[in-house]
Write an enzyme that holds these catalytic residues in place. Structure first.
Site, short mmCIF file in Angstrom:
data_model
loop_
_atom_site.label_atom_id
_atom_site.label_comp_id
_atom_site.label_asym_id
_atom_site.label_seq_id
_atom_site.Cartn_x
_atom_site.Cartn_y
_atom_site.Cartn_z
N ASP A 6 0.87 -1.16 0.00
CA ASP A 6 0.00 0.00 0.00
C ASP A 6 0.91 1.23 0.00
OD1 ASP A 6 -3.20 0.65 1.62
OD2 ASP A 6 -2.07 1.81 0.17
C1 GLC Z 1 -4.15 4.56 -0.06
C2 GLC Z 1 -5.07 3.41 0.28
C3 GLC Z 1 -5.17 2.37 -0.78
C4 GLC Z 1 -5.02 3.03 -2.14
C5 GLC Z 1 -3.60 3.55 -2.24
C6 GLC Z 1 -3.34 4.26 -3.57
O1 GLC Z 1 -3.46 4.98 1.07
O2 GLC Z 1 -4.86 2.74 1.52
O3 GLC Z 1 -6.45 1.74 -0.63
O4 GLC Z 1 -5.27 2.10 -3.16
O5 GLC Z 1 -3.26 4.39 -1.16
O6 GLC Z 1 -4.10 5.42 -3.64
#
Ligand code: GLC
Length: 750
Positions: free
Chosen positions: A282
């Site tokens: 993430d």
């Molecule tokens: C965010 C979220 C994730 C998302 C990623 C990219 O912090 O936790 O769900 O897909 O970053 O935006």
């Protein structure tokens, strides 16, 4: 009576075909050969570059420099097709090996045409809604050059304080599994290499929805058995539906951050499920293992992430910075890098990016197509839940000549879209106010007085004005709820009452003596018991998206009939949380006859005899249980029959029942099948949803409906941590919600 086999959408789960089987075997062999050939030509730096994902920061020249060097494998957040093509051309024509970029974006419930938030889609109990929504999103996003999205979010969530409950499919393992698999199918289409297919990314792997206290990013403490029985199954269903990628979750579970958790990333995902796609971290979750106290520095963070099985790092750049040294020191094996790059190249080949890396820049034509808007409206219709309808206030009849449209959500084009709408355009939103005027404006006088200008507004002057206007109406339509930003990532609440002066607004409207129809648009269940009391009817519409207005107008005037059911439990008050239907019994289950706070006599004596598990100030039951929802008509369940009362583990149980529309409107009922394993080697939930089906019936119509349930699906991870069906006594219910139905018994025999 014709037995109608409900090919309920849950058949999506049976029988699973793994992602590798979905791919044509011959094609797979060719792809594997291409991967090996390309891998053999790559330098270590180029391999590590493929494992690096950057977020577009606008400066094309700068990013082109990194791409030329082979330092970037994927870019997220670039959605201009002209720029996407320009960046892709640099990768294809100016980097040494011409490996295409994987362009990614969060497309959670729509790209331009916004569907109800996933929690709303789950309320439809209709996987076709989820699949259609994902398909529309894929067509629109791929037209902008996006070929990878970070969805479906399938974190089972049982704590509405957690803002991200909005993004998932609620509290139930089975419902989330079915809806998540449908979304994977919608995003990826029939074949991943079709230009409108985008790689799905079930997230957040795993257990993120159990954040302690419902506070985002907080630790979770999920023992392996609960992980396997509750939180992992939706991800297994998504993997077996062919999901091309997975994303690790921010949380540490029992001390191990998912981004460094070998057990889930290697033992379970790869070893048990045979997943052969990409695992992406993430946002900065690799580097955040330092803040977790799980890595001393970026070097240890990179080492733990790669050795645990993370293939691609989202934006924190520790792989590029640290891996060369870690390999030199033997702390990360070259084979680990090769395995990660194989997974990345495999998905790029499956997407057809090497042959078709560019997007047609006439993308604009795909957006907001009439069929897209119609699908979004239908999703919003089916997602709405009728919680109360006293004296048949709804649907509004022709006798209603004047309506007052009131409340901060009546004409809130941005907030109606809900959370995670990066590319949604509020100017395209059709609000309830606009839709009501269009639907009935020629024969009903519409008085509009918002009262409050946004959900947190505390302006009592506006409340008085709205009440005065509302007094002139036959019926008051009060649109309340949450601004979009009050749910979603990092937006958690410790109090779930309506924000601002919305509760005062409802009270002032009720004081007029006119019937109040309260429509709630929110990203989570709210503690609205007081407002329900004051309302004649209540419709709950989890942020319904672009076409929420026309959907709600049709429902209010009976052009459509509500069929949604609660995908999460609605607590009476925050203090009841966690509260969910598939709970364990405990040794002293509540009888619902407990003496509540205000009925306890003075100087009552302390005793431990006859005590049960409940709250003195809230009782045991929530405001609304899972699976609950009314219709404008009524349904009768009858004549439940089992194919046998004694079944072997390899048998299939067929449950048939009569469902009759006993009211005066055509309507759709979500019939639900729950099962309980009465006695087992570990305590089991008092009920678990195992099947559901939407059944549409005309007034007076009766159908014989059937569910097929393989006994193998009663398997659970038992006291020996073995997944098995244990022989013994079982109960089942066919019911309109998780608290109703007649208990029927059967046995599983060895
Ligand atoms: C965010 C979220 C994730 C998302 C990623 C990219 O912090 O936790 O769900 O897909 O970053 O935006």
């Amino acid at each position: 009576m014709k037995t109608m086999k409900m090919l309920s959408a849950c058949l999506l789960l049976l029988p699973f075909i793994s992602c590798t089987q979905v791919q044509d075997t011959e094609n797979d062999a060719v792809i594997e050969q291409k991967i090996e050939t390309l891998l053999s030509r790559m330098t270590l730096e180029e391999k590590i570059g493929q494992m690096n994902q950057i977020s577009s920061y606008g400066n094309i020249e700068d990013m082109s420099g990194l791409i030329k060097k082979g330092e970037v494998g994927s870019i997220l957040n670039e959605v201009d097709p002209v720029r996407v093509n320009a960046l892709q051309r640099v990768a294809m024509e100016e980097s040494r090996l011409g490996i295409p970029l994987l362009m990614a974006r969060d497309v959670i419930h729509g790209f331009k045409t916004i569907f109800p938030i996933p929690l709303g889609q789950a309320a439809s109990f209709n996987p076709q809604v989820a699949e259609d929504g994902a398909r529309v999103a894929a067509v629109e996003a791929s037209a902008a050059g996006i070929r990878w999205t970070f969805a479906p979010m399938i974190d089972v969530a049982r704590d509405p304080r957690w803002g991200r409950m909005a993004e998932g499919c609620g509290e139930d393992t089975y419902l989330t599994s079915v809806m998540g698999a449908a979304m994977v199918k919608g995003f990826q289409g029939d074949s991943l290499n079709h230009p409108t297919s985008i790689a799905a990314c079930p997230k957040h792997f795993v257990g993120y929805g159990a954040a302690e206290g419902g506070r985002d990013y907080n630790s979770t403490f999920i023992p392996e058995r609960r992980l396997r029985n509750v939180y992992l199954p939706p991800f297994e269903a998504a993997a077996k539906a062919g999901a091309a990628t997975f994303m690790t979750s921010f949380n540490d579970n029992d001390g191990a951050p998912s981004t460094g958790n070998t057990f889930i990333l290697k033992d379970v995902l790869r070893g048990e499920w045979g997943f052969d796609g990409i695992v992406v971290s993430d946002w900065a979750s690799v580097a955040e293992m330092i803040a977790h106290g799980f890595a001393a520095d970026s070097k240890e963070a990179a080492m733990k992430a790669v050795n645990a099985g993370v293939d691609m790092e989202m934006v924190s750049y520790t792989f590029v910075k640290e891996l060369p040294g870690l390999i030199k020191e033997g702390k990360v094996k070259k084979s680990a890098i090769d395995d990660a790059v194989r997974n990345i190249l495999r998905i790029k080949f499956r997407l057809g990016l090497f042959d078709n890396p560019y997007v047609d820049e006439k993308w604009i034509e795909e957006l907001y197509a009439p069929s897209h808007l119609e699908a979004a409206k239908q999703a919003a219709v089916e997602s709405a839940i009728l919680l109360k309808n006293e004296k048949e206030t709804l649907p509004l009849q022709s006798s209603v000549k004047t309506v007052a449209v009131v409340g901060p959500m009546a004409n809130a084009p941005y907030d109606q879209l809900g959370t995670w709408i990066f590319d949604g355009d509020k100017t395209k939103t059709v609000t309830p106010l606009k839709a009501i005027k269009e639907l009935v404006g020629d024969k009903v006088q519409v008085i509009y007085e918002p009262g409050l200008t946004y959900s947190r507004d505390k302006n009592m002057v506006g409340v008085a004005k709205a009440a005065a206007a509302a007094a002139r109406a036959d019926v008051i339509l009060a649109f309340v709820g949450e601004e979009a930003i009050l749910s979603g990532e990092a937006h958690c609440l410790a109090d779930l009452n309506l924000q601002g002066a919305q509760s005062e607004l409802i009270a002032a409207l009720a004081k007029t003596g006119k019937p109040v129809v309260t429509v709630v648009m929110a990203g989570r269940p709210l503690t609205i018991g007081k407002e329900v009391e004051l309302s004649s009817a209540v419709l709950y519409s989890f942020h319904p998206g672009t076409m929420g207005g026309p959907a709600l107008a049709d429902l209010l005037w009976g052009k459509a009939v509500p069929s949604g059911k609660t995908p999460v439990t609605f607590p009476k008050m925050v203090g009841q949380i966690p509260v969910y239907y598939a709970h364990n019994s405990s040794g002293r289950p509540a009888t619902r006859n407990e003496v509540l706070l205000n009925d306890i006599p003075l100087e009552a004596g302390q005793t431990s005899l006859g005590c049960t598990s409940f709250y003195m100030d809230a009782g045991f039951d929530p405001l609304y249980s899972f699976g609950y929802g009314l219709s404008y008509t009524t349904f009768k369940y009858d004549n439940v029959k089992l194919s046998s009362a004694n079944l072997k583990k390899e048998d299939v149980l067929t449950v048939t029942f009569d469902l009759e529309n006993t009211g005066k409107y055509e309507g759709t009922e979500v019939a639900q099948l729950y099962v309980q394993d009465k006695f087992a080697s570990v305590t089991r939930p008092v009920r678990e949803l195992k099947r559901f089906a939407r059944v549409t019936l005309k007034p007076g119509e009766k159908k014989n409906v059937s569910f097929e349930l393989p006994i193998s699906e009663l398997a659970f991870w038992n006291i020996d941590m073995v997944k098995t069906v244990e022989a013994g006594d079982f109960a089942l219910w066919v019911a309109p919600d998780s608290q109703s139905g007649e208990e029927v018994f059967f046995k599983v025999v060895d």
